[in-house]
Enzyme design. Structure first.
Site, PDB file in Angstrom:
ATOM      1  N   ARG A   1       0.856  -1.180   0.000  1.00 38.94           N
ATOM      2  CA  ARG A   1       0.000   0.000   0.000  1.00 38.94           C
ATOM      3  C   ARG A   1       0.893   1.232   0.000  1.00 38.94           C
ATOM      4  O   ARG A   1       1.816   1.333   0.811  1.00 38.94           O
ATOM      5  CB  ARG A   1      -0.892  -0.007   1.244  1.00 38.94           C
ATOM      6  CG  ARG A   1      -1.905   1.114   1.262  1.00 38.94           C
ATOM      7  CD  ARG A   1      -2.712   1.097   2.548  1.00 38.94           C
ATOM      8  NE  ARG A   1      -2.153   1.981   3.532  1.00 38.94           N
ATOM      9  CZ  ARG A   1      -2.875   2.630   4.457  1.00 38.94           C
ATOM     10  NH1 ARG A   1      -4.177   2.473   4.521  1.00 38.94           N
ATOM     11  NH2 ARG A   1      -2.295   3.415   5.329  1.00 38.94           N
TER      12      ARG A   1
ATOM     13  N   TYR B   1      -2.998  11.516   6.106  1.00 37.42           N
ATOM     14  CA  TYR B   1      -3.383  10.157   6.490  1.00 37.42           C
ATOM     15  C   TYR B   1      -2.385   9.111   5.959  1.00 37.42           C
ATOM     16  O   TYR B   1      -2.051   9.110   4.777  1.00 37.42           O
ATOM     17  CB  TYR B   1      -4.785   9.812   5.946  1.00 37.42           C
ATOM     18  CG  TYR B   1      -5.014   8.335   6.030  1.00 37.42           C
ATOM     19  CD1 TYR B   1      -5.351   7.748   7.236  1.00 37.42           C
ATOM     20  CD2 TYR B   1      -4.779   7.505   4.931  1.00 37.42           C
ATOM     21  CE1 TYR B   1      -5.482   6.375   7.349  1.00 37.42           C
ATOM     22  CE2 TYR B   1      -4.902   6.138   5.036  1.00 37.42           C
ATOM     23  CZ  TYR B   1      -5.255   5.578   6.252  1.00 37.42           C
ATOM     24  OH  TYR B   1      -5.357   4.223   6.363  1.00 37.42           O
TER      25      TYR B   1
ATOM     26  N   ASP C   1      -5.157   3.956  -0.381  1.00 35.47           N
ATOM     27  CA  ASP C   1      -6.341   4.190   0.458  1.00 35.47           C
ATOM     28  C   ASP C   1      -6.692   5.682   0.435  1.00 35.47           C
ATOM     29  O   ASP C   1      -5.892   6.519   0.870  1.00 35.47           O
ATOM     30  CB  ASP C   1      -6.004   3.743   1.893  1.00 35.47           C
ATOM     31  CG  ASP C   1      -7.215   3.684   2.801  1.00 35.47           C
ATOM     32  OD1 ASP C   1      -8.275   4.234   2.420  1.00 35.47           O
ATOM     33  OD2 ASP C   1      -7.106   3.097   3.894  1.00 35.47           O
TER      34      ASP C   1
ATOM     35  N   HIS D   1      -9.274   6.847   2.051  1.00 42.90           N
ATOM     36  CA  HIS D   1      -9.823   7.057   3.390  1.00 42.90           C
ATOM     37  C   HIS D   1     -11.086   7.916   3.421  1.00 42.90           C
ATOM     38  O   HIS D   1     -11.215   8.847   4.225  1.00 42.90           O
ATOM     39  CB  HIS D   1      -8.739   7.635   4.316  1.00 42.90           C
ATOM     40  CG  HIS D   1      -8.668   6.896   5.620  1.00 42.90           C
ATOM     41  ND1 HIS D   1      -8.854   7.497   6.832  1.00 42.90           N
ATOM     42  CD2 HIS D   1      -8.461   5.594   5.884  1.00 42.90           C
ATOM     43  CE1 HIS D   1      -8.757   6.600   7.793  1.00 42.90           C
ATOM     44  NE2 HIS D   1      -8.515   5.438   7.250  1.00 42.90           N
TER      45      HIS D   1
ATOM     46  N   GLU E   1      -8.881   2.083  -2.375  1.00 38.79           N
ATOM     47  CA  GLU E   1      -9.725   1.774  -1.208  1.00 38.79           C
ATOM     48  C   GLU E   1     -10.492   2.998  -0.704  1.00 38.79           C
ATOM     49  O   GLU E   1      -9.955   4.112  -0.694  1.00 38.79           O
ATOM     50  CB  GLU E   1      -8.799   1.253  -0.103  1.00 38.79           C
ATOM     51  CG  GLU E   1      -9.504   0.910   1.176  1.00 38.79           C
ATOM     52  CD  GLU E   1      -8.520   0.555   2.285  1.00 38.79           C
ATOM     53  OE1 GLU E   1      -7.356   0.228   1.993  1.00 38.79           O
ATOM     54  OE2 GLU E   1      -8.932   0.626   3.447  1.00 38.79           O
TER      55      GLU E   1
ATOM     56  N   GLU F   1     -14.088  -1.309   5.589  1.00 39.53           N
ATOM     57  CA  GLU F   1     -13.443  -1.533   6.889  1.00 39.53           C
ATOM     58  C   GLU F   1     -14.292  -0.996   8.041  1.00 39.53           C
ATOM     59  O   GLU F   1     -14.117  -1.427   9.175  1.00 39.53           O
ATOM     60  CB  GLU F   1     -12.028  -0.943   6.923  1.00 39.53           C
ATOM     61  CG  GLU F   1     -11.979   0.567   6.870  1.00 39.53           C
ATOM     62  CD  GLU F   1     -10.547   1.118   6.866  1.00 39.53           C
ATOM     63  OE1 GLU F   1      -9.702   0.566   6.162  1.00 39.53           O
ATOM     64  OE2 GLU F   1     -10.314   2.106   7.568  1.00 39.53           O
TER      65      GLU F   1
ATOM     66  N   ARG G   1     -13.753  -5.254   2.694  1.00 36.88           N
ATOM     67  CA  ARG G   1     -12.714  -4.913   3.671  1.00 36.88           C
ATOM     68  C   ARG G   1     -13.041  -5.322   5.110  1.00 36.88           C
ATOM     69  O   ARG G   1     -12.209  -5.130   6.005  1.00 36.88           O
ATOM     70  CB  ARG G   1     -12.472  -3.396   3.616  1.00 36.88           C
ATOM     71  CG  ARG G   1     -11.841  -2.927   2.352  1.00 36.88           C
ATOM     72  CD  ARG G   1     -10.364  -3.244   2.296  1.00 36.88           C
ATOM     73  NE  ARG G   1      -9.593  -2.392   3.184  1.00 36.88           N
ATOM     74  CZ  ARG G   1      -8.591  -2.812   3.945  1.00 36.88           C
ATOM     75  NH1 ARG G   1      -8.238  -4.086   3.951  1.00 36.88           N
ATOM     76  NH2 ARG G   1      -7.930  -1.973   4.709  1.00 36.88           N
TER      77      ARG G   1
ATOM     78  N   GLU H   1      -4.577  -7.542   4.560  1.00 35.34           N
ATOM     79  CA  GLU H   1      -3.721  -6.449   5.038  1.00 35.34           C
ATOM     80  C   GLU H   1      -2.881  -6.966   6.215  1.00 35.34           C
ATOM     81  O   GLU H   1      -3.407  -7.629   7.116  1.00 35.34           O
ATOM     82  CB  GLU H   1      -4.595  -5.274   5.490  1.00 35.34           C
ATOM     83  CG  GLU H   1      -3.815  -4.051   5.924  1.00 35.34           C
ATOM     84  CD  GLU H   1      -4.734  -2.870   6.252  1.00 35.34           C
ATOM     85  OE1 GLU H   1      -5.966  -3.067   6.336  1.00 35.34           O
ATOM     86  OE2 GLU H   1      -4.215  -1.760   6.413  1.00 35.34           O
TER      87      GLU H   1
ATOM     88  N   TRP I   1     -11.882  11.988   8.115  1.00 35.09           N
ATOM     89  CA  TRP I   1     -10.465  11.686   8.347  1.00 35.09           C
ATOM     90  C   TRP I   1     -10.079  10.412   7.658  1.00 35.09           C
ATOM     91  O   TRP I   1     -10.767   9.445   7.618  1.00 35.09           O
ATOM     92  CB  TRP I   1     -10.137  11.572   9.842  1.00 35.09           C
ATOM     93  CG  TRP I   1      -8.678  11.270   9.985  1.00 35.09           C
ATOM     94  CD1 TRP I   1      -7.622  12.133   9.787  1.00 35.09           C
ATOM     95  CD2 TRP I   1      -8.091   9.991  10.287  1.00 35.09           C
ATOM     96  NE1 TRP I   1      -6.438  11.470   9.930  1.00 35.09           N
ATOM     97  CE2 TRP I   1      -6.694  10.159  10.239  1.00 35.09           C
ATOM     98  CE3 TRP I   1      -8.617   8.741  10.575  1.00 35.09           C
ATOM     99  CZ2 TRP I   1      -5.795   9.115  10.468  1.00 35.09           C
ATOM    100  CZ3 TRP I   1      -7.747   7.699  10.798  1.00 35.09           C
ATOM    101  CH2 TRP I   1      -6.338   7.890  10.757  1.00 35.09           C
TER     102      TRP I   1
HETATM  103  O1  KDG Z   1      -8.715   2.542  13.174  1.00 37.08           O
HETATM  104  C1  KDG Z   1      -8.672   3.084  11.901  1.00 37.08           C
HETATM  105  C2  KDG Z   1      -7.524   2.510  11.131  1.00 37.08           C
HETATM  106  O2  KDG Z   1      -7.507   1.118  11.263  1.00 37.08           O
HETATM  107  C3  KDG Z   1      -7.625   2.866   9.673  1.00 37.08           C
HETATM  108  O3  KDG Z   1      -7.427   4.240   9.540  1.00 37.08           O
HETATM  109  C4  KDG Z   1      -6.608   2.087   8.862  1.00 37.08           C
HETATM  110  O4  KDG Z   1      -7.677   2.692   6.827  1.00 37.08           O
HETATM  111  C5  KDG Z   1      -6.970   1.935   7.437  1.00 37.08           C
HETATM  112  C6  KDG Z   1      -6.415   0.782   6.714  1.00 37.08           C
HETATM  113  O5  KDG Z   1      -6.790   0.615   5.569  1.00 37.08           O
HETATM  114  O6  KDG Z   1      -5.624   0.042   7.313  1.00 37.08           O
HETATM  115 MG    MG Z   2      -8.372   1.770   5.007  1.00 39.62          MG
END
Ligand code: KDG
Ligand code: MG
Length: 410
Positions: free
Chosen positions: A147, A159, A218, A220, A244, A270, A291, A347, A410
């Site tokens: 990643r 991030y 990612d 996010h 992602e 996720e 995820r 992951e 975030w």
């Molecule tokens: O708790 C939040 C994190 O696990 C996250 O920000 C991590 O986005 C993430 C990832 O893909 O591992």
């Molecule tokens: Mg993520």
């Protein structure tokens, strides 16, 4: 075989974890992960106050019935707190069942469908030279999928970037240990600057590391559907394994627009916790990877349900596995991932030395993939005395504001 007692262990070996221990009347122990990053104590209370009193005397073998009892019986279905709690009970009961059978858990889930589960690690750098170093370090460790997260010019902390100011400039990016504080750290974000910069980074990475390396990214949850479509399209020349969390996860329909405009594979989920969160996404084939980790998706039972549904639509697994999913959650993911047919990628963000000292290392990492240990159950060896030495400390994920001060994702 009846459940005798449950213990909820909150400890902080490098970062906070909530771990469930279930013991049966004949002394078999099962482990589950209930860690919800930044909201750990809510799950600990849910377990201690509302779940633990219901478990003693229940047949430990009745996993599906216990899952339904906690899910339907609780009336307030779904949600990250309830589903993390249910996940930990479910995982611990699968651990117990496999120990009683004398088999590694994956054997009860159908046996191995592959030799190991391909994993991806996290490389990051504020600037290209640091990013390249980080990718090289991961290649040396044996990763075959990486990643890539990068700084954005003009922004001190972004991030997923290890050298960001918010992580104290340390090489390790763990999402919170550097951020132990009474209130969340704040970051600043500008989507246009990000969208301008990211394609040039992937062009440079492909130029340096060639076409074979699997690359992931990612976003996010920070983009609107049209911004996400633009990013996916602009990254097509660099052949990503996946892109992602392009849009906020609540609106499944947003992915329709993204999908119409790009062939970059998409991963999401996720922060989801049940199969219902994926209904539109999977049935309309709007995503390529699911995820949800076992820790947040209702355990082996909940995530298997999602992945069986996904398999009908050629959607594969890509279980979340940052360091806030504990080694117990990682072990569970390795067992399920080894067994299912529609495994995609896992992951794998290496846990800190303190975390590993408490939980052990429940997987073997070779040839770019992980395999659970050949031991009955999950293969966990938790040092509870050591765990007790690491007291919980409040720690939050950061929050994010746009340049004009508006709170952003975030
Ligand atoms: O708790 C939040 C994190 O696990 C996250 O920000 C991590 O986005 C993430 C990832 O893909 O591992
Ligand atoms: Mg993520």
């Amino acid at each position: 075989m009846l459940i005798d007692r449950t213990e909820v262990i909150v400890s902080s070996p490098g970062r906070n974890f909530v771990t469930l221990k279930i013991t049966t009347d004949d002394g078999v122990v099962g482990w589950g992960d209930a860690t919800l990053n930044g909201r750990e104590l809510a799950v600990a209370s849910y377990l201690r106050d509302h779940v633990a009193p219901l478990l003693p005397g229940r047949d430990a073998h009745r996993i599906e019935d216990t899952w339904q009892y906690l899910y339907r019986g609780g009336y307030w279905r779904r949600g990250p707190v309830a589903m993390a709690a249910i996940a930990s009970v479910d995982t611990a009961l699968w651990d117990i069942k496999a120990k009683v059978a004398g088999l590694p858990l994956y054997q009860l889930l159908g046996g191995a469908s592959r030799e190991r589960c391909l994993v991806y690690g996290h490389a990051s750098g504020q600037e290209l030279p640091e990013l390249f170093d980080s990718i090289r370090e991961h290649l040396e460790l044996g990763f075959r999928a990486i990643r890539v997260q990068t700084g954005v010019p003009g922004f001190a902390s972004v991030y997923g970037v290890a050298s960001s100011a918010a992580s104290g400039g340390a090489g390790r990016y763990d999402y919170e240990p550097a951020r132990r504080s009474a209130r969340p750290a704040e970051e600043t974000w500008d989507t246009r600057a990000y969208l301008r910069h990211v394609p040039s980074v992937f062009e440079a990475v492909r130029g340096e590391f060639g076409p074979d390396l699997a690359l992931l990214h990612d976003a996010h949850h920070r983009l609107t559907p049209i911004q996400a479509a633009k990013l996916g399209r602009s990254l097509e020349p660099y052949d990503l394994f996946w892109l992602e969390d392009v849009t906020p996860a609540e609106n499944q329909q947003a992915l329709r627009l993204v999908r119409q405009h790009t062939t970059t594979p998409l991963a999401i989920g996720e922060v989801f916790n049940t199969v219902w969160d994926y209904q539109t996404l999977i049935s309309e084939q709007l995503i390529d990877y699911v995820r949800s980790p076992i820790t947040h998706g209702g355990g082996i039972t909940g995530v298997r349900r999602i992945l069986d549904y996904a398999a009908m639509y050629q959607v594969k697994s890509g279980m979340h596995g940052p360091t806030d999913v504990s080694p117990v959650g990682l072990a569970a993911a390795a067992h399920l991932g080894l067994a299912i047919h529609n495994f995609g990628i896992q992951e794998y963000m290496l846990h800190s030395e303190q975390t590993t000292a408490v939980f052990g290392l429940p997987v073997e990492f070779t040839e770019g993939g992980i395999r659970p240990l050949e031991e009955p159950g999950l293969g966990m060896h938790v040092d509870e005395n050591l765990a007790a030495k690491y007291e919980y400390e409040p720690a939050y994920l950061p929050t994010n504001r746009l340049l004009d001060g508006t709170v952003h994702d975030w």
